[in-house]
Scaffold this active site. Sequence first.
Site, PDB file in Angstrom:
ATOM      1  CB  ALA A 101      -0.954   0.015   1.200  1.00  0.00           C
ATOM      2  CG  ASP A 113       6.809  -9.508   4.322  1.00  0.00           C
ATOM      3  OD1 ASP A 113       6.203  -9.641   3.240  1.00  0.00           O
ATOM      4  OD2 ASP A 113       8.044  -9.584   4.410  1.00  0.00           O
ATOM      5  CB  CYS A 165       5.994   1.454 -11.871  1.00  0.00           C
ATOM      6  SG  CYS A 165       6.257   2.956 -12.856  1.00  0.00           S
TER       7      CYS A 165
END
Length: 463
Positions: free
Chosen positions: A283, A333, A402
């Site tokens: 997040a 995690d 990305c």
Amino acid sequence: MTRPGGHSRGRRRELDPARRAAFDVLRAVSERDAYANLALPAILRERGITGRDAAFATELAYGTCRSRGLLDAVIARAAGRPVDRIDPVLLDLLRLGTYQLLRTRVEQHAAVSTTVEHAGIEFDTARAGFVNGVLRTIARRPEADWVDELAPPASADPVGHSAFVHAHPRWIAQAFSDALGADAGELSALLTSDDARPEVHLAARPSAISAAELAEQVGGTVGRYSPYAVYLSGGDPGLIGPVRDGIALVQDEGSQLVARALTLAPLDGGDGADRGRWLDLCAGPGGKTALLAAIGQAGVEGLRVTAVEPVAHRADLVRANTAGLPVDVVEVDGRDSGLGPGFDRVLVDVPCTGLGALRRRPEARWRRQPADVPALGKLQRELLGGAIRLTRPGGVVLYATCSPHLVETVGVVADAVRRYPVTAIDTRPLFEPADQLGPGPYVQLWPHRHGTDAMFAAALQVG
């Protein structure tokens, strides 16, 4: 103060404020692995550099960082020695001077004299003379002549030639070419786009403000693809009222499309079956989480979004960016979160090489190495596996990164399809009205086509 063999500082002029700021950014990047896009704005604010001087400093700092490979090749040839045998401070000065000579309209005399004078301040007359000799050799020829001499021949190595011309490491240019596949002829346009200054994109928070209203307030333009996107031509977005007030976020349009795609993906059973349980497994810093929650809040009764972020300061950013939204932040995690399964929609926007956002990080193309990819690929596979295990049958996982590198994109997804009971959904309709998204079923955005970061996305339905 006089350095051994040198001159007193009073006899030479310091670099002007713009060149000094750019040089100090180069030193921060070289010495401390600083990020130029963070270091430069801080220096400009601290020193009160504005207007044309700020624009010139930005061009010099970012341009020199981006062009480092080409500049170093030219410097090495002109100096007659490898750049690793040149003092690091002198090398950054030479890079700054060479960039001005080859890639700006700065007069040769000004580019050479300011750099030489500062070398005399930092060192001594002998090394100032060395800088003078190297820069005068470079100044005798335009960039095109240096490229003709130093670049791999286009006929024998077209990817290597494009990489040199556009100042990218060859391995990155090859990764881009591989990802473009049948469209590899667009490589030059893609590499060029990495040097273009990206527009600032804002995301209007759904139900708080529309994109049209936001555009009117900030003097921007409504985006092409995301219904929440607004483009700004410049300025500091942190000073914009709607951003300060939390009704708009600074967020690349590609990231907005990723978050929106998850909310549009078809579910078996619908969100209401489990009271709208959504999960963002990676997040931080919370931009996509905020958009997910804002979209979902308007359409899913009782929605809760769980945001997983293991790093404490990034978890705090998620909390700040999602204030007032139905979000629960968990500092664990994502590979082994301890959360109970049963989520309807799961976003896993994994840590990656960031090769899709090189235009935003001027030095990143030279900092990343091929050896980074395997370790990140392993992490990405583990995170996607964790996401699938937390998703209910009939639910959807949206994997995003990305980076267009095939190891980080289709390689990770293919591994998941082999190992888990998931089916790849055609992700392209979830990104409409964007087009030219690739052959499917996955989506690849490109800066030269879409004006966004090179985001990859794959929607997987859990069986």
